[in-house]
Design a protein around this motif. Structure first.
Motif, PDB file in Angstrom:
ATOM      1  N   PHE A   1      12.855   1.508  27.693  1.00 38.92           N
ATOM      2  CA  PHE A   1      14.153   1.688  28.360  1.00 38.92           C
ATOM      3  C   PHE A   1      14.186   2.891  29.300  1.00 38.92           C
ATOM      4  N   LEU A   2      13.021   3.514  29.557  1.00 39.48           N
ATOM      5  CA  LEU A   2      13.038   4.717  30.400  1.00 39.48           C
ATOM      6  C   LEU A   2      13.458   4.396  31.821  1.00 39.48           C
ATOM      7  N   ARG A   3      13.998   5.392  32.500  1.00 37.79           N
ATOM      8  CA  ARG A   3      14.343   5.263  33.923  1.00 37.79           C
ATOM      9  C   ARG A   3      13.331   6.056  34.735  1.00 37.79           C
ATOM     10  N   GLU A   4      12.958   5.536  35.866  1.00 39.71           N
ATOM     11  CA  GLU A   4      12.079   6.310  36.739  1.00 39.71           C
ATOM     12  C   GLU A   4      12.835   7.534  37.238  1.00 39.71           C
TER      13      GLU A   4
ATOM     14  N   LYS B   1      15.846  -6.354  25.848  1.00 41.85           N
ATOM     15  CA  LYS B   1      15.417  -5.697  27.093  1.00 41.85           C
ATOM     16  C   LYS B   1      16.050  -6.353  28.323  1.00 41.85           C
TER      17      LYS B   1
ATOM     18  N   ASN C   1      19.083  -4.704  30.824  1.00 43.71           N
ATOM     19  CA  ASN C   1      18.958  -4.512  32.273  1.00 43.71           C
ATOM     20  C   ASN C   1      19.970  -5.366  33.036  1.00 43.71           C
TER      21      ASN C   1
ATOM     22  N   ILE D   1      26.830  -2.431  37.889  1.00 42.18           N
ATOM     23  CA  ILE D   1      26.694  -1.913  39.260  1.00 42.18           C
ATOM     24  C   ILE D   1      27.322  -2.879  40.262  1.00 42.18           C
TER      25      ILE D   1
ATOM     26  N   PHE E   1      26.872   4.452  35.075  1.00 43.64           N
ATOM     27  CA  PHE E   1      26.549   3.243  35.853  1.00 43.64           C
ATOM     28  C   PHE E   1      27.755   2.651  36.553  1.00 43.64           C
ATOM     29  N   LEU E   2      28.663   3.531  36.954  1.00 46.76           N
ATOM     30  CA  LEU E   2      29.805   3.087  37.745  1.00 46.76           C
ATOM     31  C   LEU E   2      29.780   3.755  39.116  1.00 46.76           C
ATOM     32  N   ASN E   3      28.575   4.104  39.581  1.00 42.79           N
ATOM     33  CA  ASN E   3      28.472   4.701  40.914  1.00 42.79           C
ATOM     34  C   ASN E   3      28.352   3.597  41.958  1.00 42.79           C
TER      35      ASN E   3
ATOM     36  N   TYR F   1      21.649  -1.868  43.644  1.00 41.61           N
ATOM     37  CA  TYR F   1      20.488  -1.445  42.852  1.00 41.61           C
ATOM     38  C   TYR F   1      19.191  -1.941  43.484  1.00 41.61           C
ATOM     39  N   GLY F   2      18.153  -1.108  43.354  1.00 44.29           N
ATOM     40  CA  GLY F   2      16.809  -1.512  43.765  1.00 44.29           C
ATOM     41  C   GLY F   2      15.857  -1.183  42.630  1.00 44.29           C
TER      42      GLY F   2
ATOM     43  N   CYS G   1      12.661  -2.908  38.499  1.00 42.93           N
ATOM     44  CA  CYS G   1      13.083  -3.679  37.332  1.00 42.93           C
ATOM     45  C   CYS G   1      14.371  -4.472  37.467  1.00 42.93           C
TER      46      CYS G   1
ATOM     47  N   PHE H   1      13.793   4.121  46.013  1.00 41.70           N
ATOM     48  CA  PHE H   1      14.926   3.304  45.538  1.00 41.70           C
ATOM     49  C   PHE H   1      15.966   4.128  44.803  1.00 41.70           C
ATOM     50  N   LYS H   2      15.603   5.343  44.406  1.00 43.68           N
ATOM     51  CA  LYS H   2      16.538   6.291  43.797  1.00 43.68           C
ATOM     52  C   LYS H   2      15.907   7.670  43.925  1.00 43.68           C
TER      53      LYS H   2
ATOM     54  N   ARG I   1      25.637   6.273  49.487  1.00 54.52           N
ATOM     55  CA  ARG I   1      25.591   6.775  48.100  1.00 54.52           C
ATOM     56  C   ARG I   1      26.712   7.769  47.789  1.00 54.52           C
TER      57      ARG I   1
END
Ligand SMILES: NC(=O)C1=CN([C@@H]2O[C@H](COP(=O)(O)OP(=O)(O)OC[C@H]3O[C@@H](n4cnc5c(N)ncnc54)[C@H](O)[C@@H]3O)[C@@H](O)[C@H]2O)C=CC1
Ligand SMILES: O=C(O)[C@H]1O[C@H](OP(=O)(O)OP(=O)(O)OC[C@H]2O[C@@H](n3ccc(=O)[nH]c3=O)[C@H](O)[C@@H]2O)[C@H](O)[C@@H](O)[C@@H]1O
Length: 442
Positions: free
Chosen positions: A152-155, A204, A208, A215, A249-251, A256-257, A260, A319-320, A410
């Protein structure tokens, strides 16, 4: 415990480094020789805050090794983690070629009983398929148990997330195998949820897909807010005060890119359609996201008219923020459209330029200097909310740009702050700020 990790991408390398940090003896295996040579020299092949330091520390303390040789890497391992890619196929379903190859590598090279743990995101049923492939190709008479252990990690915050995750999911048929994985992870101090294999695999995708839905939902609300004079930041804050909704996750933005959400949402609609279920909600989430990525260009065209020959500062490529990953970055779609419009594009990114060059190509210019990107530009498009962009003195836009005209995908700046400068500013789901005196772009 001696552990092997197969695949040293964002998930495999971070997993290997983290497991060595909590005291295990880890060999990471990858077929990419160049990557392995780099890692053996203590150089991380990916940009992740804090990763390289931890990697070097554990190499020096003799707990972390890298190899291209599966046989050597698996030697004496009780547990083998699979962390290879599961990219999307043309029809959106998950490509299991790398997974199948690793299963065969395992079958051909193990010499004692092992637990095979899949960290890669795989469709429901894949862990059992992996076990079948291994058993059909085994060379030695050994026992193989499988455990699904989705990641579940985020980049950009993968090291932090690995040590501070909300949960570790373990899906197993064999409770002894589940217990071994629980014990391995104990030093992380993160709650472990044990369930069956299929449910773990679905947790999983469902997680996601749910985050992607959040989003797209807030982006739709933002698009409506913009037309009705409401402010999405205020709306999202007010919604998030309800604990059942939650503020994360309300930004709102340009969607999203990444490697995943786009692939996993498509894979889940495929998984559903394989059992004749049309996942209409998720299909809409994907559609909303695709439209969202083009919105900045539409806004710019509506304002400026023809973009031909206009000098465009494209701010942010990855992407972020905090990653060099360009997979499914909104900047790819946006730069392609800008080139179609024959705009003159100069892109800023602090980390992702070499990856971007490979994907976007040489049709645009690149710079690691934000000021250089802004110099003499007609308009600026903000695509990734890097700190360098968020923390810039807004006067820089006025000083450097031909016309301080900003389209912010953004919502990097406070509207009241922007109003203090002679800047024209259009963001997502919020009112526009018009420069005084008005900025004229011919
Ligand atoms: N990137 C992310 O943030 C997250 C990814 N995931 C999932 O984890 C999986 C891996 O993703 P990434 O780390 O992004 O992949 P990646 O594409 O960055 O890395 C995969 C690595 O596996 C290696 N590899 C391929 N076949 C191999 C073989 N037979 N033996 C040894 N190495 C082999 C490749 O050379 C590559 O270095 C995917 O299923 C992804 O969906 C899950 C959570 C987060
Ligand atoms: O399976 C995966 O690979 C991972 O996918 C995401 O992690 P990641 O893609 O690294 O990054 P996120 O922080 O989730 O951002 C994904 C995209 O959503 C966008 N986003 C995120 C949050 C938000 O409120 N709004 C928004 O537009 C980001 O800009 C970015 O483009 C999930 O957050 C991880 O839990 C998961 O492990």
């Amino acid at each position: 415990m001696k552990i092997s990790v197969v695949g040293t991408g964002y998930v495999g390398l971070v997993t290997g480094v983290a497991l060595s940090q909590i005291g295990h003896n880890v060999t990471c295996i990858d077929i990419d020789q160049e990557k392995v040579e780099k890692m053996n020299k203590g150089i991380s092949p990916i940009y992740e805050p804090g990763l390289e330091e931890l990697m070097v520390k554990n190499i020096n303390e003799g707990r972390l090794f890298f190899s291209t040789n599966h046989q050597q890497g698996f030697k004496d391992s009780k547990v083998i983690y699979i962390a290879v890619g599961t990219p999307e196929k043309a029809d959106g379903s998950a490509n299991l070629t790398f997974i199948e190859q690793v299963a065969k590598n395992i079958a051909a090279n193990i010499e004692e009983d092992v637990i095979v743990v899949t960290k890669s995101t795989v469709p429901v049923g894949t862990n059992h398929y992996i076990k079948d492939i291994i058993q059909q190709n085994l060379v030695k008479d050994v026992t193989v148990e499988i455990v699904s252990n989705p990641e579940f990690l985020r980049e950009g915050s993968s090291v932090y997330d690995t040590f501070n995750g909300d949960r570790i999911v373990v899906g197993a048929d064999n409770m002894e195998a589940a217990k071994v994985i629980k014990v391995i992870n104990e030093p992380f101090g993160i709650p472990v949820y044990v369930t069956d294999v299929q449910s773990a695999e679905m947790i999983k995708y469902a997680s996601n897909a749910f985050l992607a839905t959040k989003i797209s939902f807030i982006n739709e609300i933002g698009n409506i807010c913009e037309k009705l004079g409401a402010d999405i930041e205020s709306v999202a804050f007010g919604m998030g005060l309800d604990k059942r909704i939650g503020s994360m996750f309300l930004n709102a933005g340009i969607g999203y890119g990444g490697s995943c959400f786009p692939k996993d949402t498509k894979a889940l609609t495929q998984i559903a359609s394989n059992i004749d279920h049309q996942f209409e909600l998720l299909e809409s989430v994907i559609k909303v996201n695709n439209n969202q990525q083009s919105l900045l260009i539409e806004k710019a065209k509506n304002r400026v008219g023809n973009l031909k020959g206009k000098r465009v500062a494209l701010l942010g490529l990855s992407f972020k923020p905090n990653t060099d990953d360009m997979r499914e970055a909104a900047s790819i779609v946006i730069s392609k459209k800008l080139l179609e419009e024959e705009a003159d594009v100069i892109a800023f990114d602090p980390i992702a330029i070499s990856n971007a060059r490979r994907i976007i190509g040489e049709g645009i210019q690149y710079t690691e200097s934000l000021e250089e990107a802004l110099e003499d530009s007609d308009l600026a498009l903000i695509v990734t909310e890097w700190d360098q962009i968020k923390e810039i003195n807004l006067q820089t836009y006025v000083d450097k740009m031909k016309n301080p005209l900003i389209f912010d995908g953004r919502n990097c700046y406070d509207l009241n702050e922007v109003e203090k400068y002679s800047i024209e500013y259009h963001s997502m789901g919020r009112r526009s700020v018009l420069a005084k005196p008005a900025v004229a772009v011919q």
